[in-house]
Structures are given as C-alpha cells and as structure tokens.
Design an enzyme around this catalytic site. Structure first.
Site, PDB file in Angstrom:
ATOM      1  N   ARG A 167       0.841  -1.207   0.000  1.00 40.90           N
ATOM      2  CA  ARG A 167       0.000   0.000   0.000  1.00 40.90           C
ATOM      3  C   ARG A 167       0.875   1.255   0.000  1.00 40.90           C
ATOM      4  O   ARG A 167       0.512   2.290  -0.545  1.00 40.90           O
ATOM      5  CB  ARG A 167      -0.960  -0.011   1.195  1.00 40.90           C
ATOM      6  CG  ARG A 167      -1.708   1.290   1.354  1.00 40.90           C
ATOM      7  CD  ARG A 167      -3.009   1.212   2.125  1.00 40.90           C
ATOM      8  NE  ARG A 167      -2.995   0.415   3.332  1.00 40.90           N
ATOM      9  CZ  ARG A 167      -2.327   0.686   4.460  1.00 40.90           C
ATOM     10  NH1 ARG A 167      -1.589   1.773   4.543  1.00 40.90           N
ATOM     11  NH2 ARG A 167      -2.396  -0.115   5.498  1.00 40.90           N
ATOM     12  N   TYR A 223     -14.939  17.549 -15.770  1.00 43.72           N
ATOM     13  CA  TYR A 223     -15.364  16.150 -15.824  1.00 43.72           C
ATOM     14  C   TYR A 223     -16.459  15.927 -14.775  1.00 43.72           C
ATOM     15  O   TYR A 223     -16.277  16.259 -13.602  1.00 43.72           O
ATOM     16  CB  TYR A 223     -14.166  15.225 -15.566  1.00 43.72           C
ATOM     17  CG  TYR A 223     -14.579  13.787 -15.427  1.00 43.72           C
ATOM     18  CD1 TYR A 223     -14.999  13.069 -16.544  1.00 43.72           C
ATOM     19  CD2 TYR A 223     -14.594  13.168 -14.193  1.00 43.72           C
ATOM     20  CE1 TYR A 223     -15.413  11.757 -16.420  1.00 43.72           C
ATOM     21  CE2 TYR A 223     -15.002  11.853 -14.056  1.00 43.72           C
ATOM     22  CZ  TYR A 223     -15.418  11.154 -15.176  1.00 43.72           C
ATOM     23  OH  TYR A 223     -15.836   9.854 -15.043  1.00 43.72           O
ATOM     24  N   ASP A 263      -6.089  18.930 -15.294  1.00 43.45           N
ATOM     25  CA  ASP A 263      -6.498  17.577 -15.702  1.00 43.45           C
ATOM     26  C   ASP A 263      -6.086  17.430 -17.164  1.00 43.45           C
ATOM     27  O   ASP A 263      -6.668  18.033 -18.051  1.00 43.45           O
ATOM     28  CB  ASP A 263      -8.013  17.429 -15.508  1.00 43.45           C
ATOM     29  CG  ASP A 263      -8.532  16.021 -15.842  1.00 43.45           C
ATOM     30  OD1 ASP A 263      -7.824  15.280 -16.552  1.00 43.45           O
ATOM     31  OD2 ASP A 263      -9.641  15.686 -15.390  1.00 43.45           O
ATOM     32  N   LYS A 313      -7.856   6.128 -19.420  1.00 38.51           N
ATOM     33  CA  LYS A 313      -8.134   6.558 -20.783  1.00 38.51           C
ATOM     34  C   LYS A 313      -6.935   6.278 -21.703  1.00 38.51           C
ATOM     35  O   LYS A 313      -6.597   5.130 -21.907  1.00 38.51           O
ATOM     36  CB  LYS A 313      -8.541   8.049 -20.768  1.00 38.51           C
ATOM     37  CG  LYS A 313      -9.567   8.386 -19.680  1.00 38.51           C
ATOM     38  CD  LYS A 313     -10.890   7.655 -19.849  1.00 38.51           C
ATOM     39  CE  LYS A 313     -11.822   7.777 -18.639  1.00 38.51           C
ATOM     40  NZ  LYS A 313     -12.082   9.099 -18.126  1.00 38.51           N
TER      41      LYS A 313
HETATM   42  C1  PLP Z   1     -12.505   9.626 -16.940  1.00 32.90           C
HETATM   43  C2  PLP Z   1     -12.034  10.960 -16.498  1.00 32.90           C
HETATM   44  C3  PLP Z   1     -11.809  11.232 -15.144  1.00 32.90           C
HETATM   45  C4  PLP Z   1     -12.101  10.213 -14.058  1.00 32.90           C
HETATM   46  O1  PLP Z   1     -11.295   9.087 -14.139  1.00 32.90           O
HETATM   47  P1  PLP Z   1     -11.728   7.592 -13.710  1.00 32.90           P
HETATM   48  O2  PLP Z   1     -10.527   6.797 -14.027  1.00 32.90           O
HETATM   49  O3  PLP Z   1     -12.953   7.239 -14.502  1.00 32.90           O
HETATM   50  O4  PLP Z   1     -12.048   7.632 -12.242  1.00 32.90           O
HETATM   51  C5  PLP Z   1     -11.336  12.492 -14.817  1.00 32.90           C
HETATM   52  N1  PLP Z   1     -11.115  13.441 -15.747  1.00 32.90           N
HETATM   53  C6  PLP Z   1     -11.338  13.208 -17.054  1.00 32.90           C
HETATM   54  C7  PLP Z   1     -11.082  14.291 -18.042  1.00 32.90           C
HETATM   55  C8  PLP Z   1     -11.804  11.961 -17.485  1.00 32.90           C
HETATM   56  O5  PLP Z   1     -12.031  11.755 -18.792  1.00 32.90           O
END
Ligand code: PLP
Length: 368
Positions: free
Chosen positions: A42, A94, A165, A190
């Site tokens: 962890r 998001y 982000d 992603k």
């Molecule tokens: C999918 C996404 C998130 C969240 O991520 P998860 O892995 O689904 O928890 C945050 N910001 C953006 C721009 C995203 O496309």
C-alpha cells in the site's frame, strides 16, 4: 530523451537475479525487513514505482502518486485542501469530479464554477481565500481549450496553486507543468491505459512541498492505490503511448474535417479545426490536438440515437482513449440534470483504418 524513449525505458525497471528483459509483476504485499527495501505494497510497490517514475519523466515533474482511478486521484487533491479553502473549477469539468465537489466535499471547501475560456471571469472569481485553480484542457464534453499559460501567470501573481487535468491531451501532446501548472492529473483509465481494460489515476507534481506530502499520505494511508497488475498493464501500455496518440490525432483530424463539411452536421468541436474557438491557443500550447471530438447532428435526440445505432465500427459506450472507436450522446449519459444539448454527440476516435471509419460514418449519415 524523447518521450518515445522515456516511455519504453523508464517504464521497465528490472531488479531480479534472473535478469528478465521485462519487469516482472511483484504481487507480494510485504517485503523483507532490510536496508533500502520496500515495506508494504500500500505504501510502495516495484510496479507502482515504475509507473510513477515514467509518468514523472513524461510530464517533466519531480514526483508522481498513482491511484486506483482518476476520481481517486482528484479526491486526494480535494482531501489535501485546508478546511474552508476556496477553489475555482471549470464549468466544463469532468462530471464525476463535479459530483465529488457537489456531494462529498461540499461541506468542507468552497467552490466557484467559472468558464475557464474567459480569463476575465476567472480573474473576477479570485478572492484572498482562493487556494487552488483547477483546469481541464481540452475539456469534456465540449473539447474547450483554456489558455494554460495565462491562467498560470494569474495564479502565480496571487500565490494560487494550479492543477490541470491533462487526461485528453496526454503528456505526448501537452506538458502543463512546463507551461506553469503545479500539479497534473490523469485518468490513466483513458489514453495512458489505452485498451479499455484498466482503471487508474495519477498526480504529478513540480515540487515536493507540504501539500504534496499530504497527497502522498492520502495515497499511502488513505489507501486508494492501484494493484501491481494494474500498474504493470499501465507500464506496458505507456510503451506505445506516443505512437497511439499520433494515430488517434491523425484519425480525429480526418473525421473532424469530414464532419465539418457534411450537410447533416450542425457544428464540430475539435481544436484541430481552423474554425474552432480554441484553435489558436491549442496550437500554441499543444503538440497535437488529440483524439476526442464532439459534434451537433441536425435533428432531435431520437434522430441522433438512430444515427448512432446505424454505425458498425463505433461502439455506443462511454469512456475514451482506447484503440477502438466509441461514440455516445452525452445528454443520454449525463442524465436528467445534463447541460449538454440533446443532439450533442461525443466521439473517441480509435486506431482503426481511417477509410473504414469514414465509410461507416458516411453510410450512417446518408440514411439520416
Ligand atoms: C474519466 C475521467 C476522469 C475520471 O477518471 P476515472 O478513471 O474514470 O475515475 C477524470 N477526468 C477526465 C477528463 C476523465 O475523462
């Protein structure tokens, strides 16, 4: 070193007496008490260490902290904020992170939503209590571009921490830390994962200050950490990230140009198009425009749904960044409180042959 080289060599850290070429998966949760050894998975794990190392280098930061999802990475930042802190976030943020702000940490911090493409509105939202500005560029689902350089300058003048982000751009097309952000966030679910088979998130910082130490504590003690196998999969995927991104960009550019000229399409949102509101800024701060685009199809929601139903190569599913093309009508996904137009369609352009993708779209639109 170039990103292509970093991605292949820093994601692969072999420390094994049998000398395998590829880093093994270390499933052990615990480690022998010895000098310089890890203690407990962890807190740290060899596969997680490799993932954090390669992402630190790709984003040109000094340290990274990996989490079990993008949302867990975002939550770590909100949890690290002092009680009562004021933060400014984008209207086009998001939606899962917006939900955290509205439903989980809403009684601990103060949040102002602003249009991040409008610098004057951002300036007006800043107060002496503003602790952090959050940006997302390109944004979801409108693929809007914020001027990260100007926002970073504004944040510096006021001593405010800036987070970006960077999920849609990836470190291949944009390095927010170089432009002036303090922390970069990714949903590694992603493009970093790239094959729609692993959930993850990561934060990369440009300095190891008290705020970062708090985030590290939230990671190790809060415990929303990725498994060794997840980290292994992400490292495996990162090796091809640069080449995948070039393919996503090239295919998306072709599709955006095709859709822009089609009589059944009302508007296309893609920063690579000269007609796009964010084109000039994107061109200055990005090395490529990415693989995400949105568009308004002429007609109502049912008409849009029938178009999506006729497609053979674009799966009607949420998420993005995988090798396969995905498409969805945003209002249908976002539910009754959605601010998206009923005919807004978002597309994650995959790595299939562009001729096949264009033929599929052309067929489905010709029947519209
Ligand atoms: C999918 C996404 C998130 C969240 O991520 P998860 O892995 O689904 O928890 C945050 N910001 C953006 C721009 C995203 O496309």
């Amino acid at each position: 070193m170039k990103p292509e080289t970093i991605a292949i060599h820093l994601s692969n850290q072999v420390n094994d007496l049998n000398h395998p070429v590829i880093q093994p998966i270390t499933l052990s949760t615990t480690f022998l008490h010895a000098e310089q050894s890890m203690i407990y998975s962890r807190m740290d794990n060899p596969n997680r260490r490799a993932l954090e190392t390669v992402m630190t280098a790709l984003e040109k930061g000094v340290d990274a902290a990996a989490f079990a999802s993008g949302n867990a990475a975002g939550m770590a930042i909100f949890q690290a904020l002092p009680l009562g802190a004021h933060i400014i976030v984008p209207l086009d943020m998001y939606h899962g992170l917006q939900k955290q702000l509205r439903e989980i940490v809403n009684d601990k911090i103060n949040v102002t939503f602003v249009d991040m493409t409008d610098l004057e509105k951002l300036r007006a939202a800043i107060t002496p209590e503003t602790y952090l500005i959050w940006t997302e560029s390109p944004s979801n689902p409108l693929i809007q571009i914020s001027d990260l350089g100007k926002i970073a300058k504004l944040a510096k003048v006021h001593g405010i921490r800036l987070v970006c982000d960077n999920t849609f751009a990836t470190p291949i097309f944009q390095n927010p830390l170089v432009i002036g952000a303090d922390i970069v966030m990714h949903s590694t679910t992603k493009y970093i994962g790239g094959h729609s088979d692993v959930l993850g998130g990561i934060l990369i910082t440009n300095k190891k200050d008290g705020f970062w130490e708090k985030i590290r504590t939230i990671q190790a003690i809060g415990g929303a950490v990725p498994s060794a196998f997840d980290c292994y999969l992400l490292c495996r995927s990162i090796k091809t990230l640069a080449y995948r991104m070039k393919g996503h960009f090239s295919n998306a550019m072709s599709i955006a140009s095709y859709l822009e000229k089609h009589p059944e399409i009302e508007k296309v949102y893609y920063p690579g198009l000269h007609s796009d509101a964010g084109h000039a800024i994107a061109k200055a701060q990005m090395a490529g425009f990415g693989g995400m685009l949105s568009f308004l199809i002429r007609g109502d929601a049912d008409h849009a749904d029938r178009f999506i139903g006729r497609l053979k190569l674009f799966s009607n599913a949420t998420s993005l960044g995988g090798v396969e093309s995905l498409i969805e009508r945003r209002a249908a996904v976002e539910g009754p409180n959605s601010k998206s137009a009923p005919n807004l369609i978002r597309m994650s352009v995959g790595l299939e042959g562009i001729e096949d993708l264009l033929r599929d779209l052309d067929k489905a639109l010709s029947l519209a």
